[in-house]
Scaffold this motif. Structure first.
Motif, PDB file in Angstrom:
ATOM      1  N   GLU A   1      -4.841  12.806   9.708  1.00 28.12           N
ATOM      2  CA  GLU A   1      -5.866  12.328   8.798  1.00 28.12           C
ATOM      3  C   GLU A   1      -6.988  11.831   9.711  1.00 28.12           C
ATOM      4  O   GLU A   1      -6.911  10.724  10.256  1.00 28.12           O
TER       5      GLU A   1
ATOM      6  N   HIS B   1      -3.027  11.982  -2.296  1.00 23.06           N
ATOM      7  CA  HIS B   1      -2.755  10.711  -2.981  1.00 23.06           C
ATOM      8  C   HIS B   1      -3.935   9.739  -2.943  1.00 23.06           C
ATOM      9  O   HIS B   1      -3.851   8.662  -3.518  1.00 23.06           O
ATOM     10  N   ASP B   2      -4.989  10.088  -2.224  1.00 21.35           N
ATOM     11  CA  ASP B   2      -6.146   9.188  -2.101  1.00 21.35           C
ATOM     12  C   ASP B   2      -7.352   9.623  -2.925  1.00 21.35           C
ATOM     13  O   ASP B   2      -8.343   8.901  -2.986  1.00 21.35           O
TER      14      ASP B   2
ATOM     15  N   HIS C   1      -1.218   0.729  12.158  1.00 17.88           N
ATOM     16  CA  HIS C   1      -0.972  -0.636  11.705  1.00 17.88           C
ATOM     17  C   HIS C   1       0.423  -0.725  11.109  1.00 17.88           C
ATOM     18  O   HIS C   1       1.039   0.285  10.783  1.00 17.88           O
TER      19      HIS C   1
ATOM     20  N   ASP D   1      -1.377   9.100   9.834  1.00 23.36           N
ATOM     21  CA  ASP D   1      -2.290   8.303   9.027  1.00 23.36           C
ATOM     22  C   ASP D   1      -3.404   7.724   9.900  1.00 23.36           C
ATOM     23  O   ASP D   1      -3.147   7.180  10.965  1.00 23.36           O
TER      24      ASP D   1
ATOM     25  N   ARG E   1      -6.816   5.226  -7.106  1.00 18.97           N
ATOM     26  CA  ARG E   1      -5.988   6.355  -6.663  1.00 18.97           C
ATOM     27  C   ARG E   1      -4.726   6.488  -7.515  1.00 18.97           C
ATOM     28  O   ARG E   1      -4.031   7.507  -7.466  1.00 18.97           O
TER      29      ARG E   1
ATOM     30  N   ASP F   1       0.863  -1.188   0.000  1.00 17.70           N
ATOM     31  CA  ASP F   1       0.000   0.000   0.000  1.00 17.70           C
ATOM     32  C   ASP F   1       0.896   1.232   0.000  1.00 17.70           C
ATOM     33  O   ASP F   1       0.799   2.101   0.862  1.00 17.70           O
TER      34      ASP F   1
HETATM   35  C1  GLC Z   1      -4.648   6.538   4.748  1.00 21.39           C
HETATM   36  C2  GLC Z   1      -3.699   6.817   3.611  1.00 21.39           C
HETATM   37  C3  GLC Z   1      -3.979   5.848   2.516  1.00 21.39           C
HETATM   38  C4  GLC Z   1      -3.752   4.450   3.033  1.00 21.39           C
HETATM   39  C5  GLC Z   1      -4.586   4.182   4.301  1.00 21.39           C
HETATM   40  C6  GLC Z   1      -4.150   2.939   5.015  1.00 21.39           C
HETATM   41  O1  GLC Z   1      -5.969   6.765   4.383  1.00 21.39           O
HETATM   42  O2  GLC Z   1      -3.804   8.146   3.198  1.00 21.39           O
HETATM   43  O3  GLC Z   1      -3.204   6.098   1.383  1.00 21.39           O
HETATM   44  O4  GLC Z   1      -4.102   3.501   2.057  1.00 21.39           O
HETATM   45  O5  GLC Z   1      -4.479   5.230   5.214  1.00 21.39           O
HETATM   46  O6  GLC Z   1      -2.941   3.169   5.715  1.00 21.39           O
END
Ligand code: GLC
Ligand code: CA
Length: 532
Positions: free
Chosen positions: A259, A330-331, A113, A221, A384, A70
């Protein structure tokens, strides 16, 4: 509905007041060693560009050792830079070089995580009890169902039971405990059990480590996700308050941004900045993303939908923290998508860079890079992926991103002949890039336009597609008018007597003094930033 006439006092590191952030997706920014993937030495080489643009802070997407299922949001080692990006020393050098140019460096902290390849997770998987057995959340049996709404992954290991995944299956949730552990479910550990406390301690250690090497802060994150089954995120808020307090004791100037998508909660948790995003509250989709959002040439809505939720949040967080309305990230799809043109982006940036809080520019948005639809998913990007293509620097091979063979590039470039580049736009005084640069310079020299300058919305009746507002601070006042729609429009502002009427940055807008009023005419797709 004035928010405040005087502006607010800032309860965050002072440097955030003037901060203009730039988000760098490192694998796509600039490839310094020709392997087709962007890297940290590449970012260092582009610091002069960022300084020229007026950027004074960057957030770099995860750059730690990772299997990149990811894009790095699956960390294997929080203390080491991924070899494909360089070494820890490169990162330290990036901090020094950035600081020399007045640019702060913030990293992405994936707190909730790890990857399934992380040594902690491997130890946790073992059937033999060890110090990592409680590092992640587990349920007792792989066969019998645990009574939970959490997403369980079954049959991954010999140890009996399942683990909880935060997002993709390979992102096992670290154990920060449960808000209200059920007595009959002993796997739901309280937040002050030993496992959760050790996870928390480790997170603080990671933050201190990078801050000690010159990093200025973190974007966290999924910051809301740490404590499980936590209504209103009450315990997660307390957890972050505790972490923030401990880390700030040594690094009081650190910036923490989340976030989270709910500034009321995240700012109470001690974050300096929260983003409004495609999820959560704050109206970002009504502003930027929906088919009928405000920033559409046709079929768009009034600003009222966004403004209402924004003003509510701003009132709740006033003086405590800041809200960021990012250009993209980026999302989500880039702003240059779904038929938007560079002229539309000029209106959008006129808004973003005169709006309160902290502006974040996603790399490439400053030149209007396109969202590229239909790309094969890369590193868990799925839809994305089209927002993550290589930065377009110039007209040379691979748009100046890399000297590698085309096939080796991290992702293909925008294939279009007319793809925007930094080189071309830097030369063109009427380009989007120079527009963004002028707005940044104006914001940096004008306290009224900065994070905590007062915001006074004007004329937002439901039938209008334009938006006008004042920004003001002691001795300084700006009028901003925006018309994203293709239809011309006009605004009458009552009771504002300008000292002098200096148009700072405008296109298609005309202002006239009529008695006690200001009469503003707006052509279709126009903007104006006036000093009154
Ligand atoms: C957040 C990040 C995203 C990622 C997710 C899991 O939303 O911006 O890109 O896939 O977390 O870590
Ligand atoms: Ca490289």
């Amino acid at each position: 509905m004035p928010l405040s006439q005087k502006g607010t006092e800032l309860n965050s590191p002072a440097w955030l007041k003037q901060a203009i952030f730039y988000q760098i997706y490192p694998q796509s920014y600039y490839d310094a060693n020709g392997d087709g993937i962007g890297d940290i030495p590449g970012i260092i080489q582009k610091l002069d560009y960022l300084q020229w643009l007026g950027i004074n802070a960057v957030w770099i997407n995860p750059c730690f050792v990772s299997p990149f299922r990811d894009a790095g949001y699956d960390v294997d080692d929080y203390y080491r830079i991924a070899p494909r990006y360089g070494t820890n020393r490169d990162l330290y050098r990036l901090c020094r070089e950035a600081h020399r140019r007045g640019i702060k460096v913030c990293l992405d902290l994936v707190a909730g995580h790890t990857s399934i390849d992380h040594p902690w997770f491997k130890a946790y998987c073992s059937t033999r009890r060890n110090r990592y057995s409680d590092r992640y959340i587990w349920t007792p049996s792989a066969i019998s169902d645990a009574n939970t709404e959490l997403s369980l992954i079954r049959g991954y290991y010999e140890r009996d039971g399942n683990y909880v995944a935060n997002c993709f299956y390979f992102q096992p949730a670290l154990n920060y405990g449960f808000a209200r552990p059920a007595a009959e479910q002993p796997w739901q550990q309280p937040i002050d059990a030993q496992g959760p406390l050790e996870t928390r301690k480790e997170l603080i250690k990671i933050m201190n480590y990078w801050l000690g090497h010159g990093v200025d802060g973190f974007r966290v994150d999924m910051a809301f996700s740490l404590v499980k089954m936590d209504p209103g995120h009450k315990e997660t808020i307390k957890l972050w308050q505790d972490i923030g307090q401990k880390v700030r004791a040594h690094y009081p100037d650190m910036a923490l941004m989340s976030e989270w998508g709910n500034p009321e909660e995240s700012i109470a948790a001690g974050f300096d900045i929260d983003f409004i995003l495609h999820f959560g509250v704050g109206g970002y989709t009504d502003l930027m993303l929906n088919k009928n959002c405000f920033f559409r040439r046709s079929g768009g809505a009034n600003i009222a939908y966004f403004l209402k939720s924004y003003l509510e949040l701003a009132a709740k967080t006033k003086g405590k923290g800041l809200i960021s309305v990012p250009s993209g990230n980026h999302d989500i799809k880039r702003p240059r998508a779904d038929g938007r043109m560079v002229s539309d982006l000029k209106v959008i940036f006129s808004f973003l860079l005169t709006w309160p809080g902290v502006p974040f520019i996603y790399y490439g948005d400053e030149i209007g890079m396109r969202y590229i639809p239909g790309l094969t998913s890369k590193e868990g990007g799925y839809d994305r992926t089209g927002s993550r293509t290589p930065m377009q620097w110039g007209d040379g091979p691979n748009a100046g991103f890399s000297i590698a063979d085309k096939e080796r590039l991290y992702l293909p470039l925008d294939p279009r002949q007319d793809r925007p580049t930094v080189e071309r736009q830097a030369r063109d005084s009427s380009s989007l890039l120079n527009h963004v640069r002028k707005l940044i310079a104006l914001r940096k020299r004008s306290p009224a336009l900065q994070a905590d300058g007062a915001l006074i919305p004007l004329q937002v009746e439901n039938n209008h597609r334009h938006f006008a507002y004042l920004r003001q601070a002691t001795g300084e006042r700006f009028l901003i008018v925006l018309n994203p729609s293709a239809e011309p429009s006009q605004v009458r502002v009552h009771g504002i007597k300008p000292n002098n009427l200096a148009s700072q940055i405008c296109h298609g807008t005309k202002v006239r003094v009529e008695g006690e009023d200001l009469q503003v005419k707006l052509a279709g797709v126009s903007y104006g930033v006036f000093k009154l």
